[in-house]
Design a protein around this motif. Structure first.
Motif, PDB file in Angstrom:
ATOM      1  N   THR A 297      -4.281  10.296  10.121  1.00 47.57           N
ATOM      2  CA  THR A 297      -5.525   9.733  10.637  1.00 47.57           C
ATOM      3  C   THR A 297      -6.359  10.842  11.265  1.00 47.57           C
ATOM      4  O   THR A 297      -5.843  11.895  11.653  1.00 47.57           O
TER       5      THR A 297
ATOM      6  N   TYR B 202     -10.380  10.852  13.638  1.00 42.52           N
ATOM      7  CA  TYR B 202     -11.450   9.967  14.130  1.00 42.52           C
ATOM      8  C   TYR B 202     -12.714  10.731  14.508  1.00 42.52           C
ATOM      9  O   TYR B 202     -13.689  10.120  14.921  1.00 42.52           O
TER      10      TYR B 202
ATOM     11  N   LEU C 102      -7.234   9.073   6.940  1.00 45.24           N
ATOM     12  CA  LEU C 102      -7.528   7.676   7.253  1.00 45.24           C
ATOM     13  C   LEU C 102      -8.282   7.616   8.569  1.00 45.24           C
ATOM     14  O   LEU C 102      -7.770   8.068   9.597  1.00 45.24           O
TER      15      LEU C 102
ATOM     16  N   GLY D 244      -8.511   5.435  10.861  1.00 44.68           N
ATOM     17  CA  GLY D 244      -7.741   4.214  11.129  1.00 44.68           C
ATOM     18  C   GLY D 244      -8.364   3.419  12.269  1.00 44.68           C
ATOM     19  O   GLY D 244      -8.993   3.985  13.168  1.00 44.68           O
ATOM     20  N   ASP D 245      -8.114   2.103  12.218  1.00 41.43           N
ATOM     21  CA  ASP D 245      -8.572   1.313  13.367  1.00 41.43           C
ATOM     22  C   ASP D 245      -7.640   1.531  14.558  1.00 41.43           C
ATOM     23  O   ASP D 245      -7.858   0.979  15.639  1.00 41.43           O
ATOM     24  N   SER D 246      -6.620   2.399  14.372  1.00 41.35           N
ATOM     25  CA  SER D 246      -5.840   2.884  15.521  1.00 41.35           C
ATOM     26  C   SER D 246      -6.747   3.651  16.470  1.00 41.35           C
ATOM     27  O   SER D 246      -6.361   3.947  17.610  1.00 41.35           O
TER      28      SER D 246
ATOM     29  N   LYS E  66      -9.847   0.361   3.623  1.00 42.41           N
ATOM     30  CA  LYS E  66      -8.494  -0.204   3.673  1.00 42.41           C
ATOM     31  C   LYS E  66      -8.552  -1.557   4.380  1.00 42.41           C
ATOM     32  O   LYS E  66      -9.237  -1.694   5.391  1.00 42.41           O
TER      33      LYS E  66
ATOM     34  N   HIS F 158      -2.646  -2.775   2.610  1.00 47.02           N
ATOM     35  CA  HIS F 158      -1.778  -2.482   3.768  1.00 47.02           C
ATOM     36  C   HIS F 158      -0.901  -3.709   4.002  1.00 47.02           C
ATOM     37  O   HIS F 158      -1.400  -4.784   4.339  1.00 47.02           O
TER      38      HIS F 158
ATOM     39  N   VAL G  14      -0.543   0.934   1.730  1.00 47.25           N
ATOM     40  CA  VAL G  14       0.245   1.383   2.883  1.00 47.25           C
ATOM     41  C   VAL G  14       1.332   0.344   3.148  1.00 47.25           C
ATOM     42  O   VAL G  14       1.054  -0.863   3.168  1.00 47.25           O
TER      43      VAL G  14
ATOM     44  N   GLU H   4       3.904  -0.553   6.064  1.00 45.98           N
ATOM     45  CA  GLU H   4       4.181  -0.189   7.459  1.00 45.98           C
ATOM     46  C   GLU H   4       5.397  -0.912   7.997  1.00 45.98           C
ATOM     47  O   GLU H   4       5.501  -2.140   7.925  1.00 45.98           O
TER      48      GLU H   4
ATOM     49  N   ILE I  62       4.675   4.237   6.441  1.00 52.03           N
ATOM     50  CA  ILE I  62       4.753   4.622   7.869  1.00 52.03           C
ATOM     51  C   ILE I  62       5.892   3.770   8.427  1.00 52.03           C
ATOM     52  O   ILE I  62       5.789   2.540   8.478  1.00 52.03           O
TER      53      ILE I  62
ATOM     54  N   VAL J 165      -0.201   8.577  12.624  1.00 57.09           N
ATOM     55  CA  VAL J 165      -1.377   8.668  13.499  1.00 57.09           C
ATOM     56  C   VAL J 165      -1.363  10.065  14.123  1.00 57.09           C
ATOM     57  O   VAL J 165      -0.345  10.497  14.675  1.00 57.09           O
TER      58      VAL J 165
END
Ligand code: KIV
Length: 271
Positions: free
Chosen positions: A29, A31, A48, A50-52, A120, A144, A187, A189, A210, A222
């Protein structure tokens, strides 16, 4: 020819070829611009957004609160730092579930406003209409499955998914369904390694794991976790490649000491 155009870019087609050749896909990831530039220059295949980001950038407890505008802001910054990697953007919670028209509108905003290459979405059969409609507009989709953090309030916990046969069977079916709809990768997970291996062998498209063991086509982590910026998050699947929390904290403490002792700035550090 400029330096830019001489770079062989990673495309969804390249990822498929990698699976065929048995070459593993490395995904991380990012950002923001600075981190994306480092990760891309180091040779990562897929970045990615990611929305993380909801957790590690915005400080929320879950990925639920992050908005489409937030994700677009992060993705715009990342894309500016990338020359080679495929950039995939997470569609945030509430922008694609239960409404395929809204899903397409959200995906189009991501593609138009960020310059990213794919989106995604989390889930299987429940989100198939959205996946189909997004794909119909020519937007590549990554799936995902397994632990899908946007559904945390349904799961109630971040434990390993699909240990029981019923959920495992559903996951196998969802993976086949997503592939038949045309997603370019999935993905997986936090599911048992055995199941991830079976799913990977049953699909033509690549799987990215992951917490899904080694029998997948690639891995994703991440970046804040693998660099050791986050400290409290220590799942079994996480390998830390650095302890940046301590490195940064040490540097900041040294700076404070130098400022207070008048050591910084010295003669050479002023005009
Ligand atoms: O948001 C994210 O970082 C992700 C990865 C954990 C796959 O979805």
């Amino acid at each position: 020819m400029s330096v830019h155009s001489s770079v062989k870019k990673v495309t969804t087609h390249v990822l498929n070829e990698m699976k065929l050749k048995g070459e593993k896909i490395a995904m991380l990831t990012a950002y923001d611009f600075s981190m994306a530039r480092i990760v891309d220059a180091a040779g990562i295949d897929v970045i990615l957004v990611g929305d993380s980001a909801s957790n590690v950038m915005a400080g929320h407890e879950t990925t639920v609160p992050i908005t489409l505008d937030n994700m677009i802001y992060h993705a715009q910054s990342v894309v500016k730092g990338v020359k080679r990697a495929l950039v995939v953007v997470d569609m945030p919670f509430g922008t694609y579930q239960g409404n395929s028209r809204k899903a397409l509108a959200s995906a189009i905003r991501i593609m138009k406003e960020t310059g990213a290459h794919a989106v995604k979405l989390e889930g299987g059969r429940q989100i198939c209409d959205s996946v189909e409609r997004i794909l119909s507009a020519g937007i590549p989709v990554m799936g995902h499955l397994g632990l899908t953090p946007q559904a945390i309030h349904k799961f109630g916990t971040y434990v390993v998914r699909a240990r029981e046969e019923e959920e495992a069977a559903q996951l196998r079916e969802d993976a086949m369904l997503l592939e038949s709809k045309g997603v370019f990768a999935i993905v997986l997970e936090k599911i048992p390694a055995q199941l991830a291996g079976e799913v990977t062998e049953s699909l033509r498209i690549p799987t990215i794991g992951i917490g899904a063991g080694g029998r997948v086509d690639g891995q994703v982590l991440v970046i804040h976790d693998m660099l050791g910026i986050t400290q409290e998050f220590s799942p079994r699947f996480l390998r830390r490649y650095h302890n940046l929390y301590q490195e940064i904290s040490g540097a900041v403490r040294n700076y404070i000491t130098d400022v207070r002792s008048l050591d910084f700035p010295n003669e050479r550090e002023q005009y």
